[in-house]
Scaffold this active site. Structure first.
Site, PDB file in Angstrom:
ATOM      1  N   THR A 116     -43.915 -71.668  21.831  1.00 41.15           N
ATOM      2  CA  THR A 116     -44.190 -73.204  21.788  1.00 41.15           C
ATOM      3  C   THR A 116     -43.555 -73.903  20.648  1.00 41.15           C
ATOM      4  O   THR A 116     -42.396 -73.631  20.252  1.00 41.15           O
ATOM      5  CB  THR A 116     -45.701 -73.597  22.378  1.00 41.15           C
ATOM      6  N   GLU A 134     -48.553 -69.749  20.480  1.00 39.66           N
ATOM      7  CA  GLU A 134     -48.641 -71.155  20.712  1.00 39.66           C
ATOM      8  C   GLU A 134     -48.324 -71.831  19.392  1.00 39.66           C
ATOM      9  O   GLU A 134     -47.980 -71.277  18.487  1.00 39.66           O
ATOM     10  CB  GLU A 134     -50.345 -71.582  21.187  1.00 39.66           C
ATOM     11  N   HIS A 135     -48.623 -73.292  19.394  1.00 44.31           N
ATOM     12  CA  HIS A 135     -48.432 -74.225  18.275  1.00 44.31           C
ATOM     13  C   HIS A 135     -48.873 -73.656  16.802  1.00 44.31           C
ATOM     14  O   HIS A 135     -49.918 -73.190  16.926  1.00 44.31           O
ATOM     15  CB  HIS A 135     -48.638 -75.704  18.684  1.00 44.31           C
ATOM     16  N   ASP A 136     -48.011 -73.846  16.072  1.00 45.60           N
ATOM     17  CA  ASP A 136     -48.472 -73.871  14.607  1.00 45.60           C
ATOM     18  C   ASP A 136     -48.897 -72.327  14.109  1.00 45.60           C
ATOM     19  O   ASP A 136     -49.847 -72.226  13.386  1.00 45.60           O
ATOM     20  CB  ASP A 136     -49.491 -74.810  14.296  1.00 45.60           C
TER      21      ASP A 136
END
Length: 208
Positions: A116, A134-136
């Site tokens: 992402t 997923e993010h970050d």
């Protein structure tokens, strides 16, 4: 002259990566590099050893290291660097990559991998079928995801960590360098460097 791409490793991982590179680089000449199986052929492709690859008469050469063992990947990456052979990314057409994703050299991204947004990934990352990040997230060098590994947001993963098939990492956890997350494990707490965790919720593996 035609570009030459060597897939280092003619076993299962390499045989899965070869078709991805064939689709990515239809004009290139592809072969396997495998010091234990050369000379030979598998799946219609030549197998040569490292010296045989270097001796090929191509000025434009690159390597994809398609070997599951991360420590061996590192050794081979260093060998390629000494020979001034660049590492190439193998990426399935079905990979989904969103915004602000940085990936180091030599990644192998299998079909249906999802990355992402706002993710940093080190070199020689292996993400197998249907795994996601997923993010970050921050992922160090030589990390391996088995099929279906699920990594939620704000996770940090140290170098040489292995995330097993179907494992789930809860948002915000840290996986230490060299740690192993077992198949199907659900990680809700940080994992120490070099530790192996299994189960739901994941706990350190106690060896008899």
């Amino acid at each position: 002259m035609t570009r030459l791409i060597g897939i280092y490793g003619a076993s299962g991982c390499g045989r899965g990566i070869m078709p991805l590179l064939r689709e990515q680089y239809p004009e290139a000449e592809l072969l396997f590099i495998d010091d234990g199986q050369a000379p030979g052929r598998v799946n219609g492709q030549d197998i040569v050893d490292w010296r045989g690859f270097l001796d090929r008469d191509h000025k434009d050469k690159a390597v994809s290291i398609a070997i599951g063992a991360s420590r061996i990947r590192q050794v081979l990456a260093e060998k390629c660097a000494l020979a001034a052979i660049p590492l190439i990314e193998a990426r399935a057409a079905s990979v989904v990559q969103m915004d602000e994703v940085i990936i180091g050299d030599g990644a192998c991204l299998s079909p249906f991998v999802t990355l992402t947004s706002n993710i940093s990934i080190g070199r020689c990352f292996h993400a197998n079928l249907y795994s996601y990040v997923e993010h970050d997230c921050l992922i160090a060098d030589y990390v391996t995801f088995a099929p279906g590994a699920k990594v939620n947001g704000n996770v940090a993963i140290g170098e040489h960590a292995y995330i097993g098939s179907g494992a789930i990492l809860r948002q915000g956890v840290t996986i230490g360098a060299g740690a192993t997350v077992g198949m199907g494990a659900v990680v809700t707490r940080n994992v120490l460097p070099g530790e192996t965790v299994v189960g739901n919720p994941a706990r350190p593996l106690i060896k008899d």
